[in-house]
Design an enzyme around this catalytic site. Structure first.
Site, PDB file in Angstrom:
ATOM      1  N   CYS A 116       0.843  -1.200   0.000  1.00 20.34           N
ATOM      2  CA  CYS A 116       0.000   0.000   0.000  1.00 20.34           C
ATOM      3  C   CYS A 116       0.878   1.250   0.000  1.00 20.34           C
ATOM      4  O   CYS A 116       0.636   2.197  -0.765  1.00 20.34           O
ATOM      5  CB  CYS A 116      -0.923  -0.006   1.212  1.00 20.34           C
ATOM      6  SG  CYS A 116      -2.150   1.326   1.219  1.00 20.34           S
ATOM      7  N   CYS A 117       1.926   1.266   0.838  1.00 16.32           N
ATOM      8  CA  CYS A 117       2.849   2.397   0.868  1.00 16.32           C
ATOM      9  C   CYS A 117       3.572   2.550  -0.470  1.00 16.32           C
ATOM     10  O   CYS A 117       3.817   3.669  -0.932  1.00 16.32           O
ATOM     11  CB  CYS A 117       3.867   2.220   1.992  1.00 16.32           C
ATOM     12  SG  CYS A 117       3.245   2.535   3.664  1.00 16.32           S
ATOM     13  N   CYS A 199      -0.988   8.885   6.836  1.00 18.73           N
ATOM     14  CA  CYS A 199      -2.339   8.555   6.383  1.00 18.73           C
ATOM     15  C   CYS A 199      -3.248   8.333   7.596  1.00 18.73           C
ATOM     16  O   CYS A 199      -2.808   7.805   8.626  1.00 18.73           O
ATOM     17  CB  CYS A 199      -2.315   7.300   5.513  1.00 18.73           C
ATOM     18  SG  CYS A 199      -1.516   7.530   3.912  1.00 18.73           S
ATOM     19  N   CYS A 202      -3.534   4.908   9.372  1.00 19.58           N
ATOM     20  CA  CYS A 202      -2.262   4.374   9.873  1.00 19.58           C
ATOM     21  C   CYS A 202      -1.619   5.266  10.926  1.00 19.58           C
ATOM     22  O   CYS A 202      -0.450   5.087  11.268  1.00 19.58           O
ATOM     23  CB  CYS A 202      -1.292   4.175   8.710  1.00 19.58           C
ATOM     24  SG  CYS A 202      -1.896   3.039   7.448  1.00 19.58           S
ATOM     25  N   CYS A 227       7.750   3.815   6.141  1.00 21.79           N
ATOM     26  CA  CYS A 227       6.987   3.558   4.914  1.00 21.79           C
ATOM     27  C   CYS A 227       7.886   3.207   3.744  1.00 21.79           C
ATOM     28  O   CYS A 227       7.421   2.704   2.723  1.00 21.79           O
ATOM     29  CB  CYS A 227       6.124   4.764   4.552  1.00 21.79           C
ATOM     30  SG  CYS A 227       7.078   6.243   4.141  1.00 21.79           S
TER      31      CYS A 227
END
Length: 241
Positions: A116-117, A199, A202, A227
């Site tokens: 996702c990162c 985010c 997170c 990240c």
């Protein structure tokens, strides 16, 4: 690429504004500052824009930011008459990831969180840094134990550039003092126990006594909580040269 030891020796005694202006002269048109609108980034943004220093400012809009982050972004544009560049994830990659794994898959495994990162941050970052020689960041040594060995200037061989970290030796209190002295817009989440903001899914507020970055990816082991933006060869360690 400049000699890092010489650059570090030259820039260490310079103020924030002096260092950024010197950078713009040493690397004309080849320096970019990436902001996530945190406290440190707002200090650097103010120094660049208030002093009309010729350094690009860009941000990564991951699509999962806090509303407060968008608010300070807007306030910053208005305050300085700026148009901060925004870079976004690839729509098809995000769509495929979410359809395959779900919208909150980053909680399920470290691999999914890193993916996702990668999609939301690393790929757009590469677009920002294309054809750049110097990447300016707001990293400070006391943000986490993994950053204590970093230097003001470091090489990033994977991206074929160098990084300049003008606030590396600043404390959190130093940063707050600068923000208040110059009346710089800041993210209101900082007043609610969020020293480090990423985010929304997170990031959480930290408790008294917790590490500065304890609120980032709080469900993971401490050793994994980056990240990937500032990792080189799988490690958050300086690469000098």
């Amino acid at each position: 690429m400049g000699n890092l030891e010489v650059l570090t020796e030259t820039y260490t005694s310079l103020s924030l504004e002096q260092g950024l202006r010197q950078l713009s002269l040493d690397f004309p048109g080849k320096a970019v500052f990436t902001t996530s609108f945190g406290l440190e980034d707002q200090a650097i943004t103010h120094a660049i824009l208030a002093n009309q220093i010729d350094i690009r400012i860009a941000t990564l809009d991951t699509g999962r930011l806090f509303q407060e982050t968008y608010d300070v972004w807007q306030k910053t544009n208005v305050r300085y008459g700026a148009k901060i560049e925004a870079f976004y994830p690839n729509e098809k990659e995000i769509q495929g990831f979410v359809e395959e794994n779900g919208p909150n898959a980053f909680y399920d495994s470290l691999d999914l969180r890193k993916e996702c990162c990668r999609i939301r941050k690393l790929v757009p970052l590469d677009a920002i840094l294309k054809d750049t020689e110097v990447w300016v960041t707001g990293l400070r040594k006391d943000q986490s134990g993994f950053r204590t060995e970093m230097s003001i200037f470091e090489s990033d061989p994977q991206r074929n550039l160098i990084k300049y970290q003008p606030l590396l030796l600043w404390s959190f209190e130093d940063t707050w003092k600068y923000i208040r002295e110059h009346n710089v817009p800041y993210n209101l989440l900082h007043d609610k126990g969020f020293p480090s903001i990423g985010c929304a899914p997170c990031t959480r507020a930290i408790e008294p006594g917790e590490d500065f970055r304890a609120g980032r990816w709080w469900w993971e082991q401490e050793s994994k909580k980056e990240c990937g933006l500032h990792w080189v060869d799988g490690k958050l360690t300086p690469k000098k040269g």
